[in-house]
Design a protein around this motif. Structure first.
Motif, PDB file in Angstrom:
ATOM      1  N   LEU A   1      -0.409  -7.153   3.276  1.00  0.00           N
ATOM      2  CA  LEU A   1      -0.772  -7.771   1.987  1.00  0.00           C
ATOM      3  C   LEU A   1       0.203  -8.897   1.636  1.00  0.00           C
ATOM      4  CD1 LEU A   1      -1.689  -4.442   0.244  1.00  0.00           C
ATOM      5  CD2 LEU A   1      -3.286  -6.302   0.683  1.00  0.00           C
TER       6      LEU A   1
ATOM      7  N   ARG B   1      10.628  -8.776   0.176  1.00  0.00           N
ATOM      8  CA  ARG B   1       9.826  -8.172  -0.894  1.00  0.00           C
ATOM      9  C   ARG B   1       9.285  -6.807  -0.487  1.00  0.00           C
ATOM     10  NH1 ARG B   1       6.054 -12.762  -3.332  1.00  0.00           N
ATOM     11  NH2 ARG B   1       5.747 -13.213  -1.134  1.00  0.00           N
TER      12      ARG B   1
ATOM     13  N   PHE C   1      -1.264  -5.996  -5.738  1.00  0.00           N
ATOM     14  CA  PHE C   1      -0.124  -6.291  -4.859  1.00  0.00           C
ATOM     15  C   PHE C   1      -0.356  -7.510  -3.975  1.00  0.00           C
ATOM     16  CE2 PHE C   1       2.709  -5.706  -1.217  1.00  0.00           C
ATOM     17  CZ  PHE C   1       3.904  -5.430  -1.859  1.00  0.00           C
ATOM     18  N   GLY C   2      -1.512  -7.544  -3.295  1.00  0.00           N
ATOM     19  CA  GLY C   2      -1.813  -8.664  -2.402  1.00  0.00           C
ATOM     20  C   GLY C   2      -1.851 -10.000  -3.148  1.00  0.00           C
TER      21      GLY C   2
ATOM     22  N   GLU D   1      -0.537 -10.758  -5.914  1.00  0.00           N
ATOM     23  CA  GLU D   1       0.804 -11.059  -6.410  1.00  0.00           C
ATOM     24  C   GLU D   1       1.663 -11.685  -5.315  1.00  0.00           C
ATOM     25  OE1 GLU D   1       3.860  -8.132  -8.326  1.00  0.00           O
ATOM     26  OE2 GLU D   1       1.828  -7.530  -8.857  1.00  0.00           O
ATOM     27  N   MET D   2       1.612 -11.101  -4.129  1.00  0.00           N
ATOM     28  CA  MET D   2       2.400 -11.611  -3.009  1.00  0.00           C
ATOM     29  C   MET D   2       1.921 -13.007  -2.598  1.00  0.00           C
ATOM     30  SD  MET D   2       4.729  -9.423  -2.309  1.00  0.00           S
ATOM     31  CE  MET D   2       4.854  -8.703  -3.928  1.00  0.00           C
TER      32      MET D   2
ATOM     33  N   ALA E   1      -7.123  -9.348  -1.921  1.00  0.00           N
ATOM     34  CA  ALA E   1      -6.362 -10.444  -1.327  1.00  0.00           C
ATOM     35  C   ALA E   1      -7.292 -11.480  -0.693  1.00  0.00           C
ATOM     36  CB  ALA E   1      -5.385  -9.889  -0.294  1.00  0.00           C
TER      37      ALA E   1
END
Lengths: 267, 352
Positions: free
Chosen positions: A168, A174, B101-102, B104-105, B153
């Motif tokens: 992801l 991170r 999460f995806g 955000e990354m 994502a």
């Protein structure tokens, strides 16, 4: 399954074992409240030795040194152990066994050997003995104590979690901060606690590598006993015991809390 | 239009393993298709999927995504996302945090992230669960969160590693339909790994059947089922009668084959076989009919509800299985000689 306690005498043996372990500590606690100057003659209850402990400037300095050393060694040792855990997990199988063996060795090596070796090293490279040498020495033996609980925690985690984070789009930094560190934190807390307690109680290595002004509590207590055993030593030991129990309890509660937080249910 | 994924002569052998996990595999996965890697465990399908994701590197060969090689790119730099067999949901995060999460990354803006999470919650029917932790969800719900997290994502290709294997049968059937719907709604290329042939046949646009690190056959479900390329595929997919026979005559593309003990079977497509060649004939039990020249002795019948499965002994000692509609007709009595027939177009010929 047959209960262990059905065998005759198991309870008695267990009680004797526990008594063997804890009676001396109990005696120490009781006698620390003894009013008399002689520790073996009970004449009445008093907190005078605790007052004496907390007004003894040398003792307070030693306690301060102990806390500084334990805090630094725990911080550095736990950080190194965490890095080692993650590194070993990614290493090839052959390297893994070798590195794990080497990491555990300091626990097995007699403490006196580590003590002499470190002293020789510091003298050889011309490092002046002081609080810094104590911190370095304690960091060395704190690493294995911190390593094993962290590794046990990592072994219980699904390796796909790190892969999922990478998948992801999380870069290694991170991945560590958002996934690995939070999930390892119960193990890290347990490891740090073990390291802290080991550092706080260490005498042999400290005695060898501590320079002037770097006296820690165990070394100070040893010095007091050489002059003569007073109930003050009892009181001081009782305070150290209490501090250790407090720390262990906090770490245990923290660990249990985050276990509940992060463990996956089976539903 | 370039293919979504190209696998070019990919070889991989793991340390300490005598056989290659993948022995020089090549094929292409088209854009927007539901593509399934199907095979028994150890056939290399998961290794191939992990290579596309970037968790393994091939020893030889190349992997192209949208026509560009992704060799040497770390997983976090490949525009593909994975649904893991264990789901691998982050246990310390809520459903919404997992899904976010995806995005955000990827550095998306907060409003965009919120919007995507909301879209996934709606798409995967996770309403009211956004603030729960994974352990508070059922297996089926965890599965949907894993899907939502990967889809949030916005991958070019979604990789699914046996994602339904942990679910019970009823839930699995529901999720099969759900996955197909998701794939059609999103238009994303799905690469699905499974060892369950029924799952593969139900959902896929195309299937690659794999065994021992090689691709045995690639085709649409109907091609794989009706026209298996070799004996392995015929046996692995569905139920099949396999009988040893010798070619005795050819008539155009058709061929006549003799079984040991005297019976004969005609195959419609035997153009590649010369008379005298020993072959294996394969035909599905449901293509066998009552009444014909293939004589076998009834052994027993298994009642399956809609169908009955008859077992009968052929003269050469092998067992012939015939699947017949059960309604009305009672199966022949045990021990009686029965004539069976097989339509020539139902018979596949494998050499040897």
């Amino acid at each position: 399954m047959k209960s262990l306690f059905r065998f005759p005498g198991t309870a008695t043996v267990a009680a004797l074992g526990l008594a063997f372990l804890y009676l001396p500590i109990l005696a120490l606690l009781i006698l620390s409240f003894n009013e008399n100057d002689l520790i073996t003659i009970w004449t009445g209850f008093s907190a005078r030795w605790y007052r004496a402990v907390f007004t003894n400037a040398d003792m307070l300095q030693a306690a301060r040194n102990s806390l500084i050393v334990a805090a630094c060694a725990t911080l550095f040792g736990t950080a190194a152990a965490t890095a080692a855990t993650l590194g070993v997990a990614r290493a090839r199988a052959a390297w893994k066994a070798a590195v794990e063996g080497l990491l555990g060795l300091p626990i097995l090596v007699p403490e006196i050997v580590t003590a002499v070796a470190l002293l020789l090293l510091f003298v050889f490279v011309g490092f002046e003995l002081g609080l810094l040498t104590v911190v370095i020495a304690h960091t060395v033996f704190c690493i294995p104590f911190a390593y094993y609980p962290i590794r046990a925690r990592l072994a219980g985690l699904d390796p796909a979690l790190s892969e999922a984070a990478a998948d992801l789009y999380a870069d290694p930094a991170r991945r560590f901060l958002r996934i690995e560190l939070p999930l390892l934190s119960p193990g890290i807390a347990a490891g740090a606690m073990l390291a802290f307690i080991s550092s706080l109680g260490d005498f042999v290595i400290t005695y060898f590598v501590a320079g002037p002004g770097a006296t820690t509590l165990p070394v100070y207590i040893f010095g007091m006993i050489r002059i003569g055993i007073t109930p003050e030593v009892n009181a001081l030991s009782a305070v150290m015991l209490l501090a250790s129990i407090l720390l262990i309890t906090i770490a245990f509660l923290l660990g249990r809390h985050s276990d509940k937080q992060s463990d996956k249910g089976n539903g | 239009m370039t293919d979504a994924i190209t696998i070019a002569a990919v070889r991989k052998q793991f340390e300490g393993s005598a056989h290659p996990a993948l022995g020089g595999v090549s094929f292409a996965i088209r854009r927007n298709e539901f593509f399934t890697l199907l095979g028994p465990s150890g056939c290399g399908k998961t290794t191939l999927l992990r290579m596309i994701a970037g968790f393994e590197e091939p020893d030889e060969g190349d992997i192209l995504l949208d026509g560009r090689s992704v060799l040497g790119l770390n997983p976090n730099r490949r525009p593909v996302n994975t649904v893991f067999q264990s789901y691998a949901l982050f246990p310390h995060m809520t459903v919404a945090e997992n899904i976010a999460f995806g995005p955000e990354m990827l550095g998306l803006k907060r409003a965009e992230i919120r919007e995507r999470v909301a879209r996934m919650v709606a798409l995967l029917r996770l309403d009211g669960m956004a603030d729960r932790k994974p352990r508070e969800l059922s297996g089926g719900q965890q599965q949907r969160v894993a899907l939502g997290r990967a889809l949030a994502a916005a991958p070019k290709v979604l990789l699914l590693d046996e994602p339904l294997s942990a679910l019970d049968l009823k839930l699995r059937k529901e999720m099969q339909i759900e996955l197909k719907r998701l794939q059609q709604e999103t238009g994303i290329t799905f690469v699905f790994v499974t060892h369950d042939q029924e799952e593969a046949l139900t959902m896929s646009d195309r299937i690659a059947v794999m065994a021992r690190g090689e691709v045995m056959q690639i085709g649409a479900p109907v091609d794989i089922y009706e026209y298996p390329a070799n004996r392995f595929v015929a046996e692995f997919i569905g139920d099949t009668n396999l009988v040893a026979a010798t070619c005795i005559a050819r008539d155009g593309a058709a061929g006549r084959f003799a079984l040991a003990g005297g019976a004969e079977i005609v195959a419609g497509d035997a153009a590649a076989v010369a008379p005298g060649t020993e072959v294996t004939l394969a035909f599905r039990p449901e293509r066998v009919t009552l009444g014909g020249s293939l004589t076998a002795v009834m052994r027993h019948a298994v009642y399956l509800g809609t169908d009955a499965l008859l077992h009968a002994g052929l003269p050469d000692g092998s067992v012939l299985r015939a699947r017949l509609r059960a309604g009305g007709v009672s199966p022949p009595a045990e021990g009686t000689a029965v004539g069976f027939g097989v339509a020539p177009d139902a018979v596949r010929v494998f050499t040897p």
